[in-house]
Write an enzyme that holds these catalytic residues in place. Structure first.
Site, PDB file in Angstrom:
ATOM      1  N   GLU A  82      63.208  52.463  41.218  1.00  0.00           N
ATOM      2  CA  GLU A  82      64.240  51.488  40.905  1.00  0.00           C
ATOM      3  C   GLU A  82      65.006  51.778  39.611  1.00  0.00           C
ATOM      4  O   GLU A  82      66.174  51.414  39.498  1.00  0.00           O
ATOM      5  CB  GLU A  82      63.609  50.087  40.790  1.00  0.00           C
ATOM      6  CG  GLU A  82      63.101  49.513  42.094  1.00  0.00           C
ATOM      7  CD  GLU A  82      64.239  49.007  42.978  1.00  0.00           C
ATOM      8  OE1 GLU A  82      65.398  49.049  42.552  1.00  0.00           O
ATOM      9  OE2 GLU A  82      63.947  48.567  44.104  1.00  0.00           O
ATOM     10  N   SER A 343      11.483  11.592  52.658  1.00  0.00           N
ATOM     11  CA  SER A 343      10.209  11.969  52.025  1.00  0.00           C
ATOM     12  C   SER A 343      10.363  12.977  50.899  1.00  0.00           C
ATOM     13  O   SER A 343       9.355  13.460  50.365  1.00  0.00           O
ATOM     14  CB  SER A 343       9.264  12.546  53.084  1.00  0.00           C
ATOM     15  OG  SER A 343       8.930  11.568  54.042  1.00  0.00           O
TER      16      SER A 343
END
Length: 678
Positions: A82, A343
């Site tokens: 670029e 329990s």
């Protein structure tokens, strides 16, 4: 018109460069747009890996990123493709602009652009167009201003944060997660080339919608990189054979309930770092989905796994999955829902009884019909077994023996121990009754895992932490080390579920009244875990037992956690390991002891030291009042003095920290005090 625009732009820039003083003032007066854009909130695991992200306000995925998080090859490719003079120009590349104008005039069309990476960043920050002369001039001015105020690395970071990659993907991290399923730290040359090509035409080159265009654009980037010697011929050739992604990937949604919880706890934080292990979390979420498959609608599951040495939560699964929201209420976090623990509190009751000298694992206790006022507890199967050892009563999860012990302890003492563990038990009525020992209160899965972590840690409470770096509260004693070890030893000898490995866990299951909740809690020498199965709306699950549906999930969770268990610790030196016939007389048989904690009625009292006393030295004299001699004095659950009629008993504490002193008289009444010395 576009050629004329380019020509006008280059003339303006050359003219501005000639008028240096006015040009500098023009650039300096530029008003910069905000460069700190909103980024997606991230929830990360203990190693910084993404667990869950959230879109920004406009529905886009835009994650914060630094150059150190990006593969250097991608950065090199982007600059080479670029803006080859990126590191040399000041925001506008006059050479590139001049070349672009000359090519446009010669060919009659735009052949190459003169836009720099900095100008592209300017366009992205202001979301300005690319064709109009006014837009180009604004981008050029803004690019020059950006270069004066930011470093090149900061400009590249802005590009990789804002560049569009198709759909609602913005920024390189969103792109790599969305297309490749991984972070941009390590990329193949083909992946890097695709990421260079996409922002030029993010919608037209989307690989999930326009595969051929994406492939062609990527290969053009590879060809130029090959020509510029960024990659060699062999690498370029291999990269061309790599396919482009055929579809978007889903962003990770792991530990969803915990992630939402983190966001609520710190709503303005951009990043939430958790103690969770991502790989384990994924495995346990898959296990949760399997656990409810084929078991009917509305059944859900929750799991919590933690390191009981540090208190760090390694995995937290709140439901069978958010995708099951309609049929299984997957949006409800069942790790924090108040449910009856069944329990699962029995181990704590026995540990407290061992601590207070009420019982020993080999003490015989009566499992026969009994009534406490209007309350007549029953065993789960409706049967009675007569005299059994306390060890066997716990392993068989008998109800009547544990209620007898709770009556002797006092339900308030059980509730106090739960709170010391860090739990927050909830009662519907006022004062706790004997039914709390059998699950007659509300607890969360997190509460229970924290309780079992305390048992695994020798009775010292270990606060669970799910936020990385959060400070843990100092450990508080729940039970003595001897009592905690005795309970763990008993639980480790319970037969595992069919097909599960033996000698893996100390574990306990539970089933609440009406089969509404099935539980399994367990630990080894390092880790603790808990499993809950049931319906979030609290309706019964016929035939659901903790031992049948929750315990197998618990054992599989540990197998997914690690290949082999870590051994439980050896017994503390003070542990009394004797047969029933060798025990001191008061410990051979448990007898009902009503009201042994009341004073003023001739019952045994410990005048000194008071419970919770802080002592200056190692020596302390236990002073007794009332009670029936002879007395047995226990230190941390081990008999220290037996058969004495003295009411002033000198004791030398073994070490710094907490110690539990217990005294039992001839009638079986007992008193206890926890003391601490520096």
């Amino acid at each position: 018109m576009r050629r004329l625009g380019l020509f006008a732009l280059v003339l303006l820039l050359w003219g501005a460069a000639a008028a240096r003083d006015g040009f500098d003032g023009w650039v300096a007066a530029t008003v910069l747009p905000p460069v700190l854009a909103e980024t997606s909130v991230e929830v990360r695991d203990r190693d910084g890996r993404l667990l869950r992200g959230y879109t920004v306000e406009d529905g886009r995925w835009r994650f914060s990123v630094t150059l150190d998080q990006i593969d250097p090859l991608l950065v090199e490719m982007l600059v080479a493709y670029e803006d080859r003079r990126f590191h040399a120009h000041a925001g506008v590349d006059l050479i590139a602009v001049t070349r672009a104008v000359a090519q446009a005039l010669r060919h009659g069309r735009v052949v190459s652009g003169g836009s720099t990476l900095t100008m592209q960043v300017a366009r992205l920050l202001e979301d300005s167009g690319t064709g109009a002369l006014s837009g180009k001039l604004r981008q050029a001015r803004l690019a020059l201003a950006l270069e004066r105020r930011l470093t090149k690395r900061e400009i590249l970071t802005l590009y990789f944060t804002h560049a569009p990659y198709g759909g609602n993907l913005e920024g390189v991290r969103a792109a790599t997660l969305g297309y490749f399923g991984n972070e941009p730290r390590r990329l193949t040359p083909a992946e890097a080339a695709l990421l260079v090509a996409l922002p030029q035409s993010p919608e037209g080159r989307r690989p999930d919608k326009h595969r051929e265009r994406a492939l062609a654009a990527r290969d053009r980037v590879l060809a130029r990189m090959q020509r510029f010697a960024v990659i060699d011929d062999e690498t370029a050739q291999a990269a061309r054979h790599e396919p482009v992604p055929a579809a978007r990937r889903d962003f990770p949604v792991l530990a969803a309930h915990l992630a939402d919880r983190a966001g609520r706890a710190a709503p303005f934080a951009a990043v939430h770092d958790l103690t969770v292990d991502r790989a384990l979390q994924a495995r346990l979420e898959a296990l949760a989905a399997r656990a409810v498959r084929g078991r009917g609608a509305h059944l859900s599951v929750a799991l919590v796994v933690a390191d009981h040495h540090t208190g760090a939560v390694l995995a937290s699964v709140g439901s069978a999955g958010l995708g099951a929201a309609e049929t299984r209420d997957g949006f409800v976090d069942m790790t924090r829902a108040l449910r009856s623990p069944g329990s699962t509190l029995k181990p704590l009751v026995y540990a407290l009884a061992f601590d207070r000298g009420l019982a020993h694992p080999q003490t015989l206790i009566d499992d026969s019909p009994v009534r406490f006022g209007a309350y007549a507890p029953q065993n789960f199967d409706g049967r009675f077994r007569g005299e059994v050892t306390v060890e066997r009563a716990l392993q068989m999860s008998l109800n009547i023996p544990v209620v007898r012990l709770t009556q002797a302890l006092g339900p308030a003492h059980l509730m106090a121990a739960l709170r010391r563990s860090g739990a927050a038990p909830a009662l519907q009525g006022g004062a706790p009754g004997l039914a709390v020992a059998l699950g007659g209160l509300g607890m969360t899965l997190e509460d229970l895992v924290q309780l079992y972590a305390a048992l695994a840690q020798g009775g010292a409470a270990r606060e669970l932490q799910w936020r990385k770096g959060a400070g843990a509260a100092p450990a508080a004693p729940v039970t003595g080390a001897v009592a905690a070890w005795q309970v763990g030893h008993i639980l480790s000898r319970i037969a595992p579920p069919p097909g599960a490995p033996r000698d893996w866990l100390a574990y306990k299951t539970g089933t609440s009244y009406g089969h509404r909740d099935a539980w399994a809690l367990g630990y080894d020498g390092r880790h603790v875990a808990g499993v809950w199965l049931g319906r979030p709306d609290g309706t019964p699950v016929p035939g659901a037992f903790g031992g049948e549906i929750a315990a197998p999930v618990l054992f599989e969770a540990f197998q997914l956690l690690k290949p082999a268990p870590e051994a439980l610790p050896p017994p503390p030196p003070a542990t009394l390991m004797l047969r029933n016939a060798e025990l001191p007389q008061p410990l051979r048989h448990f007898r009902a002891r009503d009201g042994q904690y009341r004073s003023g009625d001739g019952r045994l009292e410990m005048v000194f030291p008071p419970d919770g006393a802080q002592l200056a030295g190692r020596e302390v004299t236990v002073k007794l009042r009332h009670g029936t001699p002879p007395f047995t004095l226990l230190l941390d659950g081990a008999p220290l003095v037996t058969g004495t009629r003295e009411r002033a008993l000198p004791v030398e504490l073994p070490s710094a920290g907490f110690s539990r002193l217990s005294v039992v008289d001839e009638a079986g009444a007992s008193v206890a005090a926890m003391v601490w010395r520096p």
